[in-house]
Scaffold this motif. Structure first.
Motif, PDB file in Angstrom:
ATOM      1  N   THR A   1      -3.587   2.804   4.259  1.00 56.63           N
ATOM      2  CA  THR A   1      -2.700   1.698   4.613  1.00 56.63           C
ATOM      3  C   THR A   1      -2.031   1.941   5.957  1.00 56.63           C
ATOM      4  OG1 THR A   1      -2.267   1.149   2.295  1.00 56.63           O
ATOM      5  CG2 THR A   1      -0.648   0.413   3.921  1.00 56.63           C
TER       6      THR A   1
ATOM      7  N   LEU B   1      -6.861  -1.400  -1.868  1.00 54.77           N
ATOM      8  CA  LEU B   1      -5.926  -0.923  -2.885  1.00 54.77           C
ATOM      9  C   LEU B   1      -6.678   0.080  -3.744  1.00 54.77           C
ATOM     10  CD1 LEU B   1      -4.224  -4.292  -3.862  1.00 54.77           C
ATOM     11  CD2 LEU B   1      -3.263  -2.460  -2.462  1.00 54.77           C
ATOM     12  N   ALA B   2      -6.228   1.320  -3.770  1.00 56.07           N
ATOM     13  CA  ALA B   2      -7.013   2.413  -4.332  1.00 56.07           C
ATOM     14  C   ALA B   2      -6.894   2.525  -5.846  1.00 56.07           C
ATOM     15  CB  ALA B   2      -6.594   3.737  -3.687  1.00 56.07           C
TER      16      ALA B   2
ATOM     17  N   GLN C   1      -4.452   5.978  -0.586  1.00 55.27           N
ATOM     18  CA  GLN C   1      -3.805   4.685  -0.432  1.00 55.27           C
ATOM     19  C   GLN C   1      -2.803   4.702   0.720  1.00 55.27           C
ATOM     20  OE1 GLN C   1      -3.917   1.414  -2.449  1.00 55.27           O
ATOM     21  NE2 GLN C   1      -3.291   1.242  -0.328  1.00 55.27           N
TER      22      GLN C   1
ATOM     23  N   GLY D   1       0.804  -1.214   0.000  1.00 52.70           N
ATOM     24  CA  GLY D   1       0.000   0.000   0.000  1.00 52.70           C
ATOM     25  C   GLY D   1       0.837   1.264   0.000  1.00 52.70           C
TER      26      GLY D   1
END
Length: 491
Positions: A330, A337-338, A326, A140
């Motif tokens: 994270t 997960l962007a 993200q 991330g």
């Protein structure tokens, strides 16, 4: 642009009664908006809320629950984590997305940055990432760093300019067809699981009839809420099993809990070898952003009226917001997960609505769903989920792709995109066809001649070689073993 121009929305706004139709009113709203980039944008001064804004908000909330659950579950399986962990982390992720980014950035600070959603195409690779010694936090953070660098350098918009209508149209066709096929297969697999496969047939057939009728009366923007309700009612009436199981509550908000060695992910903080293991996957994830983001912007262009360039999604700003979301998400403990939020942008474009108002409503619905818990059960129920994705994302993508490939020149490039994407994946298909198209070997020969040498072959060649090297390293070429194992750092 002068401040006087930026504040003209309130002065130029006219009531609905001044227009012959609702569509004319919504188009006028798009044409008079003047978003303030990285400055406060306020309701009624810079934009208004309309009933149509609820459509993308509901679609985005359903899509968010489903996609984040898929990502977290893909990590949780190989790591041996429970379903309760998955639900708890998804609720935490929805609060992060809603409060810190959806409302703050897309709703107020930059209305031309699309909402930061979930990176669906990377989900199948997650088990390989874990098996290769990857760590969710390392992945991330690296995706966030690389994505922010690309956005700040305005690399995303550059790659978009180098992509012709034929290439983009072919990409939309491929993604739309694959998505439709996948969702229908999943729906039948669900129904056959309890020996009632006819339920899937009735649900899909009813959805087709409903979608065609909405097209006929020009109210396609209602497809997601009506389709979801229709699918739920039909499936339940025919005896499909369903029950609410997620109770109201607030997830653990302490990052130390999520990244503890004996709590949350049960992995502790990542070390250097974890970053080495996820590096190829992080590069691939960010590379996938450009065609994804480009498709969302093009879909706006196809549905918005003329003179609305200033409200179109800015690819580079969206990359920066997605990267920031993200990294922050994270660091706090989330597993998402962007990427650009497709289940928001597609229905918003169909409904002819700009980004900010729907973004605020999306944030509200995400918070309510995360706290109440019960809406999450309904959103991930297979008939509701599949129908929402079919009518809200994949069918509109097919239509947009067909619109962009009606001419002979564009259809050549589109065919190569579909062909090469079927061979490997959409990233390979996009990068290869951009190179061939800009060189003038396929598609519009005159377009290639109008480009500089840098744009014609240097940048496309570098991008293609880089992506092929990464995909070769992680084993994405059919029939060719992964080379990544030779770089793996054992621990």
């Amino acid at each position: 642009m002068k401040d006087s121009d930026l504040s003209s929305y309130r002065e130029r706004h006219r009531p609905r009664s001044a227009f012959a139709s609702r569509s004319d009113y919504l188009e006028h709203e798009l044409q008079i908006m003047a978003p303030r980039r990285w400055r406060p944008n306020l309701p009624f001064r810079d934009y208004r809320f309309e009933v149509e804004d609820w459509v993308p908000a509901m679609a985005a909330t359903i899509g968010k629950i489903v996609m984040v659950a898929a990502v977290v579950a893909a990590f949780a399986g190989p790591l041996g984590l429970s379903n309760e962990f998955v639900i708890e982390n998804v609720r935490f992720e929805m609060l992060i997305a809603a409060i810190l980014f959806v409302v703050l950035f897309s709703g107020f600070l930059n209305p031309t940055a699309n909402l930061a959603g979930t990176h669906g195409p990377l989900i199948p690779l997650i088990p390989l990432i874990v098996a290769s010694g990857g760590h969710p936090m390392a992945l991330g953070l690296m995706v966030g760093l690389l994505g922010f660098a690309l956005g700040v350098a305005r690399g995303g918009s550059l790659l978009a300019r180098l992509t012709s209508d034929g290439v983009c149209g072919g990409l939309l066709l491929y993604l739309g067809f694959i998505g439709v096929s996948s969702q229908i297969q999943k729906l039948f697999a669900w129904a056959n699981g309890f020996d009632m496969g006819y339920i899937a047939f009735v649900v899909v057939l009813s959805t087709i009839v409903m979608y065609a009728y909405l097209e006929h009366i020009r109210m396609r923007w209602l497809a997601i809420p009506l389709g979801s309700v229709l699918a739920a009612v039909i499936a339940f009436a025919l005896g499909a099993p369903f029950e609410f199981s997620t109770e109201p509550g607030i997830p653990n908000l302490n990052p130390a809990y999520w990244w503890g060695e004996n709590s949350g992910w049960q992995l502790g903080l990542p070390e250097l070898h974890h970053f080495v293991a996820v590096a190829p996957f992080a590069v691939l994830a960010v590379a996938m952003w450009s065609p994804d983001f480009l498709g969302h912007r093009v879909f706006q262009q196809l549905n918005y009226p003329p003179r609305t360039d200033k409200v179109l999604m800015d690819i580079d700003d969206t990359m920066c917001v997605a990267a920031a979301r993200q990294a922050v998400g994270t660091a706090l403990g989330g597993g998402n997960l962007a990427s650009s939020w497709g289940t928001y942008m597609v229905p918003a474009a169909i409904a002819k609505r700009p980004i900010p108002a729907g973004a605020v409503l999306t944030g509200l619905l995400c918070v309510l769903a995360a706290i109440l818990g019960y809406p999450m059960d309904l959103a991930i129920w297979p008939p509701v989920l599949s129908v929402a994705l079919l009518v809200g994302v994949y069918l509109p993508l097919l239509e947009a792709g067909m619109q962009m490939t009606r001419e002979g020149k564009t259809s050549q490039s589109a065919a190569i995109v579909v062909f090469s994407s079927a061979l490997v994946n959409p990233v390979f298909g996009w990068s290869l066809t951009v190179l061939l198209d800009n060189l003038g070997l396929i598609g519009d020969k005159e377009r290639g001649q109008s480009l500089s040498h840098m744009h014609r072959w240097v940048i496309p060649t570098i991008v293609f070689i880089l992506l092929c090297a990464v995909m070769l390293g992680v084993g994405m070429f059919p029939g060719i073993p992964a080379m990544f194992e030779s770089f793996r750092v054992d621990h």
